[in-house]
Motif scaffolding. Structure first.
Motif, PDB file in Angstrom:
ATOM      1  N   THR A   1       0.838  -1.194   0.000  1.00 12.50           N
ATOM      2  CA  THR A   1       0.000   0.000   0.000  1.00 12.50           C
ATOM      3  C   THR A   1       0.872   1.242   0.000  1.00 12.50           C
ATOM      4  N   THR A   2       0.279   2.327  -0.415  1.00 12.92           N
ATOM      5  CA  THR A   2       0.972   3.607  -0.307  1.00 12.92           C
ATOM      6  C   THR A   2       0.702   4.197   1.070  1.00 12.92           C
ATOM      7  N   ILE A   3       1.603   5.045   1.510  1.00  6.60           N
ATOM      8  CA  ILE A   3       1.361   5.821   2.730  1.00  6.60           C
ATOM      9  C   ILE A   3       0.259   6.841   2.450  1.00  6.60           C
ATOM     10  N   GLU A   4       0.334   7.437   1.272  1.00  8.06           N
ATOM     11  CA  GLU A   4      -0.576   8.523   0.918  1.00  8.06           C
ATOM     12  C   GLU A   4      -1.982   8.020   0.593  1.00  8.06           C
ATOM     13  N   THR A   5      -2.945   8.822   0.978  1.00  8.18           N
ATOM     14  CA  THR A   5      -4.327   8.654   0.532  1.00  8.18           C
ATOM     15  C   THR A   5      -4.518   9.614  -0.633  1.00  8.18           C
ATOM     16  N   VAL A   6      -5.169   9.131  -1.678  1.00 10.31           N
ATOM     17  CA  VAL A   6      -5.405   9.931  -2.880  1.00 10.31           C
ATOM     18  C   VAL A   6      -6.910  10.101  -3.053  1.00 10.31           C
ATOM     19  N   LYS A   7      -7.325  11.339  -3.321  1.00  8.86           N
ATOM     20  CA  LYS A   7      -8.737  11.615  -3.609  1.00  8.86           C
ATOM     21  C   LYS A   7      -8.799  12.371  -4.926  1.00  8.86           C
ATOM     22  N   LEU A   8      -9.447  11.744  -5.912  1.00  6.07           N
ATOM     23  CA  LEU A   8      -9.537  12.336  -7.246  1.00  6.07           C
ATOM     24  C   LEU A   8     -10.860  13.065  -7.433  1.00  6.07           C
ATOM     25  N   PRO A   9     -10.823  14.205  -8.122  1.00 11.02           N
ATOM     26  CA  PRO A   9     -12.079  14.869  -8.468  1.00 11.02           C
ATOM     27  C   PRO A   9     -12.773  14.102  -9.600  1.00 11.02           C
ATOM     28  N   ASP A  10     -13.971  14.515  -9.923  1.00 11.44           N
ATOM     29  CA  ASP A  10     -14.770  13.819 -10.937  1.00 11.44           C
ATOM     30  C   ASP A  10     -14.257  14.020 -12.361  1.00 11.44           C
ATOM     31  N   ASP A  11     -13.311  14.951 -12.552  1.00  6.88           N
ATOM     32  CA  ASP A  11     -12.823  15.230 -13.909  1.00  6.88           C
ATOM     33  C   ASP A  11     -11.374  14.793 -14.141  1.00  6.88           C
ATOM     34  N   LEU A  12     -10.822  13.994 -13.217  1.00  5.57           N
ATOM     35  CA  LEU A  12      -9.464  13.467 -13.393  1.00  5.57           C
ATOM     36  C   LEU A  12      -9.466  11.956 -13.257  1.00  5.57           C
ATOM     37  N   VAL A  13      -8.653  11.306 -14.068  1.00  2.56           N
ATOM     38  CA  VAL A  13      -8.366   9.888 -13.924  1.00  2.56           C
ATOM     39  C   VAL A  13      -6.862   9.803 -13.664  1.00  2.56           C
ATOM     40  N   ALA A  14      -6.427   8.776 -12.956  1.00  2.00           N
ATOM     41  CA  ALA A  14      -5.003   8.669 -12.640  1.00  2.00           C
ATOM     42  C   ALA A  14      -4.453   7.328 -13.094  1.00  2.00           C
ATOM     43  N   ARG A  15      -3.158   7.305 -13.249  1.00  5.14           N
ATOM     44  CA  ARG A  15      -2.445   6.082 -13.624  1.00  5.14           C
ATOM     45  C   ARG A  15      -1.265   5.924 -12.677  1.00  5.14           C
ATOM     46  N   VAL A  16      -1.121   4.712 -12.132  1.00  5.76           N
ATOM     47  CA  VAL A  16      -0.013   4.400 -11.229  1.00  5.76           C
ATOM     48  C   VAL A  16       0.993   3.539 -11.990  1.00  5.76           C
ATOM     49  N   ASP A  17       2.240   3.950 -11.937  1.00  8.09           N
ATOM     50  CA  ASP A  17       3.318   3.195 -12.577  1.00  8.09           C
ATOM     51  C   ASP A  17       4.474   3.059 -11.605  1.00  8.09           C
ATOM     52  N   GLY A  18       5.277   2.041 -11.820  1.00  7.87           N
ATOM     53  CA  GLY A  18       6.467   1.861 -11.004  1.00  7.87           C
ATOM     54  C   GLY A  18       7.517   2.903 -11.348  1.00  7.87           C
ATOM     55  N   ARG A  19       8.401   3.138 -10.419  1.00  6.71           N
ATOM     56  CA  ARG A  19       9.537   4.024 -10.689  1.00  6.71           C
ATOM     57  C   ARG A  19      10.576   3.232 -11.475  1.00  6.71           C
ATOM     58  N   SER A  20      11.187   3.874 -12.445  1.00  4.62           N
ATOM     59  CA  SER A  20      12.133   3.170 -13.309  1.00  4.62           C
ATOM     60  C   SER A  20      13.323   2.615 -12.524  1.00  4.62           C
ATOM     61  N   SER A  21      13.728   3.301 -11.470  1.00  4.88           N
ATOM     62  CA  SER A  21      14.867   2.815 -10.675  1.00  4.88           C
ATOM     63  C   SER A  21      14.567   1.462 -10.040  1.00  4.88           C
ATOM     64  N   LEU A  22      13.311   1.248  -9.624  1.00  5.58           N
ATOM     65  CA  LEU A  22      12.929  -0.051  -9.059  1.00  5.58           C
ATOM     66  C   LEU A  22      12.687  -1.080 -10.159  1.00  5.58           C
ATOM     67  N   GLY A  23      12.134  -0.632 -11.282  1.00  7.27           N
ATOM     68  CA  GLY A  23      11.940  -1.527 -12.421  1.00  7.27           C
ATOM     69  C   GLY A  23      13.259  -2.128 -12.880  1.00  7.27           C
ATOM     70  N   ARG A  24      14.319  -1.365 -12.770  1.00  2.81           N
ATOM     71  CA  ARG A  24      15.644  -1.840 -13.180  1.00  2.81           C
ATOM     72  C   ARG A  24      16.226  -2.848 -12.197  1.00  2.81           C
ATOM     73  N   LEU A  25      15.551  -2.989 -11.040  1.00  2.00           N
ATOM     74  CA  LEU A  25      15.925  -4.034 -10.079  1.00  2.00           C
ATOM     75  C   LEU A  25      15.007  -5.253 -10.202  1.00  2.00           C
ATOM     76  N   GLY A  26      14.021  -5.176 -11.112  1.00  2.00           N
ATOM     77  CA  GLY A  26      13.103  -6.289 -11.317  1.00  2.00           C
ATOM     78  C   GLY A  26      11.824  -6.201 -10.508  1.00  2.00           C
ATOM     79  N   ILE A  27      11.546  -5.040  -9.920  1.00  2.00           N
ATOM     80  CA  ILE A  27      10.337  -4.883  -9.111  1.00  2.00           C
ATOM     81  C   ILE A  27       9.206  -4.328  -9.971  1.00  2.00           C
ATOM     82  N   ILE A  28       8.103  -5.056  -9.985  1.00  2.00           N
ATOM     83  CA  ILE A  28       6.897  -4.616 -10.681  1.00  2.00           C
ATOM     84  C   ILE A  28       5.918  -4.142  -9.617  1.00  2.00           C
ATOM     85  N   VAL A  29       5.347  -2.964  -9.825  1.00  2.00           N
ATOM     86  CA  VAL A  29       4.490  -2.336  -8.822  1.00  2.00           C
ATOM     87  C   VAL A  29       3.018  -2.684  -9.011  1.00  2.00           C
TER      88      VAL A  29
END
Length: 194
Positions: free
Chosen positions: A86-114
């Motif tokens: 889980t993330t530490i942060e709580t996220v609240k989106l308004p009705d006119d935004l959609v979000a996308r979560v992606d891994g950080r490239s530095s962790l991806g280069r270690l083989g971690i998929i988020v």
């Protein structure tokens, strides 16, 4: 349209978008995303003695155990292992935004998929983000609660959603706290009730 850092800051200042807590805006707010940090709770499947998981029959919540990591201690994600974080942060989106979560490239280069598949966050969602963590490396990787684990970017909709996530019947993950197991079995229970 993807929001820039300037627009992200404006949305945050106006309260249209909520990300709480952001401890270090200089570090966390990127040119077109916000870095989110790893929480200290993980859900791990208890699969000993199970041949498979059947989402029509099994309640994934009952098949998982929680692991809490002490501050300053690592969580070792082993090769081929899958856990929910889980993330530490709580996220609240308004009705006119959609979000996308992606891994950080530095962790991806270690083989971690988020996230395995669920990187999409609906307009109107509120809660901590559950991360589908896996290690495709051949050695364990130490993950530390509090480290920046992923990035979230925001896309402006052509108009506000008619039925945002918090108003949608059957929204299973609204206001989730901590790593949240699949609730797919609820879909099958509803079909049986009809």
């Amino acid at each position: 349209m993807i929001l820039s850092d300037r627009d992200i800051k404006k949305y945050l200042e106006e309260g249209k978008l909520v990300i709480h807590p952001i401890d270090d805006p200089q570090k966390q707010i990127q040119p077109s995303s916000v870095d989110l940090r790893l929480g200290n709770s993980f859900l791990h499947f208890k699969v000993e003695g199970r041949a498979y998981i059947d989402p029509t029959q099994d309640s994934p919540q009952e098949l998982m155990e929680i692991i809490e990591i002490e501050e300053g201690k690592p969580f070792f994600l082993r090769p081929g292992e899958f856990v929910l974080g889980t993330t530490i942060e709580t996220v609240k989106l308004p009705d006119d935004l959609v979000a996308r979560v992606d891994g950080r490239s530095s962790l991806g280069r270690l083989g971690i998929i988020v996230h395995a598949t669920a990187g999409y966050v609906d307009p109107g969602f509120c809660g901590q983000i559950t991360l589908e963590l896996s290690n495709i490396n051949r050695v364990p990787v130490a993950l530390y609660p509090g480290m920046r684990i992923c990035q979230i970017s925001f896309y402006k909709l052509s108009s506000p959603a008619e039925t945002p996530y918090y108003k949608k019947a059957g929204s299973k993950y609204h206001n989730q706290k901590g790593p949240t197991a699949s609730r797919l079995n609820i879909d099958f229970c509803k079909k049986e009730e009809k």
